[in-house]
Scaffold this motif. Structure first.
Motif, mmCIF file in Angstrom:
data_model
loop_
_atom_site.group_PDB
_atom_site.id
_atom_site.type_symbol
_atom_site.label_atom_id
_atom_site.label_comp_id
_atom_site.label_asym_id
_atom_site.label_seq_id
_atom_site.Cartn_x
_atom_site.Cartn_y
_atom_site.Cartn_z
ATOM 1 N N GLY A 232 10.298 26.307 1.341
ATOM 2 C CA GLY A 232 10.913 24.807 0.174
ATOM 3 C C GLY A 232 10.040 23.511 -0.213
ATOM 4 N N PRO A 233 10.858 22.816 -0.607
ATOM 5 C CA PRO A 233 9.566 21.791 -0.678
ATOM 6 C C PRO A 233 8.803 20.964 0.458
ATOM 7 C CG PRO A 233 11.870 20.917 -0.965
ATOM 8 C CD PRO A 233 12.242 22.664 -0.959
ATOM 9 N N ALA A 234 7.996 20.728 -0.261
ATOM 10 C CA ALA A 234 7.308 20.201 1.318
ATOM 11 C C ALA A 234 7.488 19.165 2.513
ATOM 12 C CB ALA A 234 5.856 20.069 1.344
ATOM 13 N N VAL A 235 7.716 18.007 1.734
ATOM 14 C CA VAL A 235 7.597 16.382 1.811
ATOM 15 C C VAL A 235 8.898 15.731 0.808
ATOM 16 C CG1 VAL A 235 6.735 14.257 2.002
ATOM 17 C CG2 VAL A 235 5.206 16.149 1.896
ATOM 18 N N GLY B 58 20.692 15.889 -10.187
ATOM 19 C CA GLY B 58 18.923 16.094 -9.281
ATOM 20 C C GLY B 58 19.090 15.640 -10.813
ATOM 21 N N LEU B 59 17.363 15.705 -10.808
ATOM 22 C CA LEU B 59 16.296 15.376 -11.514
ATOM 23 C C LEU B 59 15.607 16.587 -11.532
ATOM 24 C CD1 LEU B 59 16.356 11.199 -13.630
ATOM 25 C CD2 LEU B 59 17.440 13.665 -14.446
ATOM 26 N N TYR B 60 14.602 17.316 -12.302
ATOM 27 C CA TYR B 60 13.908 17.979 -11.653
ATOM 28 C C TYR B 60 12.913 17.833 -12.473
ATOM 29 C CZ TYR B 60 17.082 21.081 -9.486
ATOM 30 O OH TYR B 60 17.992 21.481 -7.821
ATOM 31 N N ARG B 61 11.012 17.690 -12.244
ATOM 32 C CA ARG B 61 10.114 17.898 -12.682
ATOM 33 C C ARG B 61 10.242 19.133 -13.523
ATOM 34 N NH1 ARG B 61 5.398 14.441 -10.865
ATOM 35 N NH2 ARG B 61 4.579 15.860 -12.440
ATOM 36 N N THR B 62 9.695 19.799 -14.674
ATOM 37 C CA THR B 62 9.931 20.781 -15.028
ATOM 38 C C THR B 62 8.485 21.720 -15.691
ATOM 39 O OG1 THR B 62 11.368 20.524 -16.887
ATOM 40 C CG2 THR B 62 12.619 21.512 -14.980
ATOM 41 N N ASP B 63 7.864 20.771 -15.993
ATOM 42 C CA ASP B 63 6.034 20.800 -16.065
ATOM 43 C C ASP B 63 5.383 22.936 -14.944
ATOM 44 O OD1 ASP B 63 6.028 19.911 -13.911
ATOM 45 O OD2 ASP B 63 4.513 17.897 -14.840
ATOM 46 N N THR B 64 5.979 22.282 -13.588
ATOM 47 C CA THR B 64 5.215 23.304 -12.483
ATOM 48 C C THR B 64 6.323 23.840 -12.470
ATOM 49 O OG1 THR B 64 4.561 21.749 -10.870
ATOM 50 C CG2 THR B 64 2.942 21.707 -12.525
ATOM 51 N N HIS B 65 7.831 23.866 -12.437
ATOM 52 C CA HIS B 65 8.036 24.219 -11.848
ATOM 53 C C HIS B 65 9.266 24.693 -12.700
ATOM 54 C CE1 HIS B 65 6.513 23.041 -8.399
ATOM 55 N NE2 HIS B 65 7.453 24.394 -7.474
ATOM 56 N N GLY C 125 2.463 17.828 -2.948
ATOM 57 C CA GLY C 125 1.939 16.494 -3.602
ATOM 58 C C GLY C 125 2.714 15.906 -4.430
ATOM 59 N N VAL C 126 3.180 16.912 -5.446
ATOM 60 C CA VAL C 126 3.323 15.809 -6.433
ATOM 61 C C VAL C 126 4.986 16.118 -6.238
ATOM 62 C CG1 VAL C 126 3.744 16.563 -8.395
ATOM 63 C CG2 VAL C 126 2.315 17.767 -7.778
#
Lengths: 253, 253
Positions: free
Chosen positions: A108-111, A239-246, A149-150
């Motif tokens: 899962g997400p780190a931070v 939720g708002l998801y960034r989908t540039d790397t995921h 970190g992103v």
DNA sequence: TAGTGGTCTAGACCACATA
DNA sequence: ATGTGGTCTAGACCACTAC
């Protein structure tokens, strides 16, 4: 033995459903009532069969359906256990966002950063989603999840105030684990199912800032309603998801 | 009867899997080989049980799994049928875009416009998705789907050239029904499963024009790989969905 | 060794569809 | 009336886990 009337049919109300489904409903009630806690084993098939006065085969079919719905987990040689979000591979079972570079078994997400957590009165749409009345107390949480970190996910969630008395930002920050695991451990609320509505949107200035993107970056909007036993909605999450790397991964059966 | 060795184990290769799963694989092969066509009934449980030399209960469990994977459909009193995309409620089972105003039982898109359909050489990424070699022949189709006169979906799809000889724009335009139904009827290719990757994107000028939006309108990008029997990928599809009046609906178990 | 879920069987009867 | 899938039972044995 003749069959359907069975030891558990009510005297007058006709029941017209297979024995194993009636049994399943009874076990569901016991699960909901907390007879066995998440992670604990339920009695063996033969014990339960004896207790309800049915054959082991019928008991098995009832439990099979509960297992198919992820309410219990069977483990050969060990027993059948009440499902829990606390287990490792169940930690993020409602989170379908995965890194583009494969790794379906990813963590899962780190931070996780809690932006806010407060009690307020439900707006009309929040109330409708949670089957409350407008103005009823709800807990609102806003947080950001980051991978490497992103900042990648910004989510707002609303919970019924009654069931979640005592949920605070501190409580959330101390907790190291999935939020749904906290809900079942601390508040006795188990999410068993959810529906999502996805859209592509542009963020407003504040949202963009929290996700470190500009307002022209398209984001995946994910509106989720999560349900506990008996289809009772217990959480609305936007939720708002960034989908540039995921990307959001989905399997179609 | 002793059990696992069974009448169907190969002589030397160890089989170490439950009888019903071995049976299931055998039936799968028959399905793939076209022993029974989509929409047709397969033999009754007792017939199949006799044919494979197992009990009806074991046969039932094998068929149960096939039914759970949507490969066959059981109908009480009538028989078990090879699943097909041609049936009404199966027409659009891979299409998760639904109108915002409820209506989960909604029909598929009303108007379909074929923009192009041609044979060409597979690019590297298309080849990879279809497990072909770069440069192998593929069929590419581009079309627009409209709901109530509003163009809503733009999709490009690629199919292995070998399996889809003779697929033309005319053929597609004449066909009134789901594309996957055409594939199974005319080309003997049944899609049984798919995976999707969703992202939020902005369209380029051409895409925007085809969907009658401007290039700053965020769209839902849906990349699908559809599989036939034995996890063989047979279609890559890249869709752009407008999500101003529709949304992508997903159920999380 | 004992207990659990997993598999397999054989046979009875029920519910539904069709002729 | 017949044939289909659906339910229920009773009992045997297998595979895995724990002690």
């Amino acid at each position: 033995m003749s069959n359907v009337p069975s030891p558990l049919a009510e005297p007058s109300a006709p029941s017209f459903s297979p024995l194993y489904q009636q049994i399943k409903v009874l076990i569901l009630r016991l699960l909901q009532a907390g007879e066995w806690k998440p992670g604990e084993p339920i009695p063996s098939e033969s014990d339960l069969a004896a207790r309800f006065g049915v054959s082991q085969g019928t008991m098995r079919k009832a439990i099979d359906e509960l297992a198919a719905e992820n309410l219990v987990v069977r483990r050969q040689g060990k027993g059948t256990f009440v499902a829990t979000h606390a287990e490792h591979h169940m930690q993020y079972r409602f989170l379908k966002l995965v890194p583009d570079d494969g790794d379906v078994t990813a963590e899962g997400p780190a931070v996780r950063t809690i932006i806010e957590c407060r009690r307020l009165r439900a707006s009309a749409d929040v109330a409708r989603a949670l089957t409350l009345r407008t103005g009823d107390t709800v807990v609102q949480v806003r947080r950001v999840l980051a991978y490497g970190g992103v900042p990648t996910i910004l989510e707002d969630l609303w919970l019924p105030g009654n069931a979640f008395k005592g949920l605070t930002a501190e409580r959330l920050e101390e907790w190291h684990g999935a939020m749904y695991a906290l809900f079942e451990t601390e508040f006795g609320v188990r999410m068993v199912r959810a529906t999502e509505r996805l859209r592509a949107v542009l963020p407003d200035a504040q949202q963009a800032s929290l996700l470190a993107v500009d307002t022209s970056t398209p984001l995946l909007s994910v509106e989720r309603v999560a349900f506990t036993y008996h289809d009772t909605p217990m959480e609305l999450r936007r939720g708002l998801y960034r989908t540039d790397t995921h990307h959001y991964h989905n399997e179609l059966g």
